[in-house]
Scaffold this active site. Sequence first.
Site, PDB file in Angstrom:
ATOM      1  N   TYR A   1       6.883 -41.028  57.630  1.00  0.00           N
ATOM      2  CA  TYR A   1       7.444 -39.973  56.771  1.00  0.00           C
ATOM      3  C   TYR A   1       7.626 -38.678  57.563  1.00  0.00           C
ATOM      4  O   TYR A   1       8.681 -38.047  57.508  1.00  0.00           O
ATOM      5  CB  TYR A   1       6.520 -39.719  55.571  1.00  0.00           C
ATOM      6  CG  TYR A   1       6.988 -38.588  54.687  1.00  0.00           C
ATOM      7  CD1 TYR A   1       8.054 -38.770  53.810  1.00  0.00           C
ATOM      8  CD2 TYR A   1       6.376 -37.335  54.737  1.00  0.00           C
ATOM      9  CE1 TYR A   1       8.506 -37.729  53.003  1.00  0.00           C
ATOM     10  CE2 TYR A   1       6.819 -36.288  53.934  1.00  0.00           C
ATOM     11  CZ  TYR A   1       7.879 -36.492  53.069  1.00  0.00           C
ATOM     12  OH  TYR A   1       8.327 -35.465  52.281  1.00  0.00           O
TER      13      TYR A   1
ATOM     14  N   LYS B   1      11.187 -36.590  58.452  1.00  0.00           N
ATOM     15  CA  LYS B   1      11.436 -35.186  58.115  1.00  0.00           C
ATOM     16  C   LYS B   1      11.660 -34.345  59.373  1.00  0.00           C
ATOM     17  O   LYS B   1      12.424 -33.374  59.349  1.00  0.00           O
ATOM     18  CB  LYS B   1      10.270 -34.633  57.290  1.00  0.00           C
ATOM     19  CG  LYS B   1      10.218 -35.186  55.859  1.00  0.00           C
ATOM     20  CD  LYS B   1      11.499 -34.870  55.100  1.00  0.00           C
ATOM     21  CE  LYS B   1      11.421 -35.274  53.638  1.00  0.00           C
ATOM     22  NZ  LYS B   1      12.648 -34.902  52.887  1.00  0.00           N
TER      23      LYS B   1
END
Length: 284
Positions: free
Chosen positions: A155, A159
């Site tokens: 994750y 990002k």
Amino acid sequence: MGNEEDDRKVVFVTGCAKGGIGFEYCKAFAEQNCMVYASDVPQRMSDLEGFESSENVEAIELDVLSDESVRSAVKKVVSEHGKIDVLVNNAGIGSSGPLAELPLEDVRKAWEINAVGQLRLVQNVVPFMAERGCGTIVNVGSVVGRVSTPWAGSYCSSKAYVHAMSDTLRVELKPFGIDVVLVIPGSVRSNFGSATTERLGSRDWKLYKEFKEAIADRAMASQGSKATDPAMFARHVVKKVLSPRPPRQIMFGRMTGLVAALSWSPLWVRDAFFRNRFGLNKKL
């Protein structure tokens, strides 16, 4: 279509199901008299029913993984209003687990939705903005895109891609009069953590079986009792995005100060903090 409607800003937001920050973005833009297109995947369209009473919000199906779905949705908005003034790339999923064991299909899905999905929207919307010589693209990153944490490497890296992509787009799109804003949320209350925990399910870790509780704790780390109210967060972002000169970055929400400090800290300090915070200070 009357002149009053023509003058309103047309805003396209992805990932707008109720319980998420996207839902609050839509409400905040609508409060500013924008015409908002709230989008989500077909199976979550029922979660957009809360907008039925608003004349300023229209629900639309969109799957950021599909070229055809994105083309169709963008074409619909432009055919109805002749423009898209603001694109908010909010759609995203969490991804938790140790990188040495996390299935690559999980890693790939996080990247495809969180990173490539945003770029897919950008590539479809930019030609219309460039033709008019104006527009604002809002990409949603994360504080962990600046400082990566244990148990969420896929994750965090997705990002970090959004941050790098936004920095590049901001310069590349300037000749066309298009502004690029990177939103960096801190800890903001939503259903994001519970959805990530649900995906963890009954995952059977092998090397990391003794860390199962710590991994689950990381999945909910952004959803503590002091997490920032999502409506307040959305109104703050929307006000800045709609300003005459939108900022390049908007970092807001609980824990942003901590992350800023960690980003400037020596790596040994950062590593020690995260080992202690997420249960990695024991030797197996």
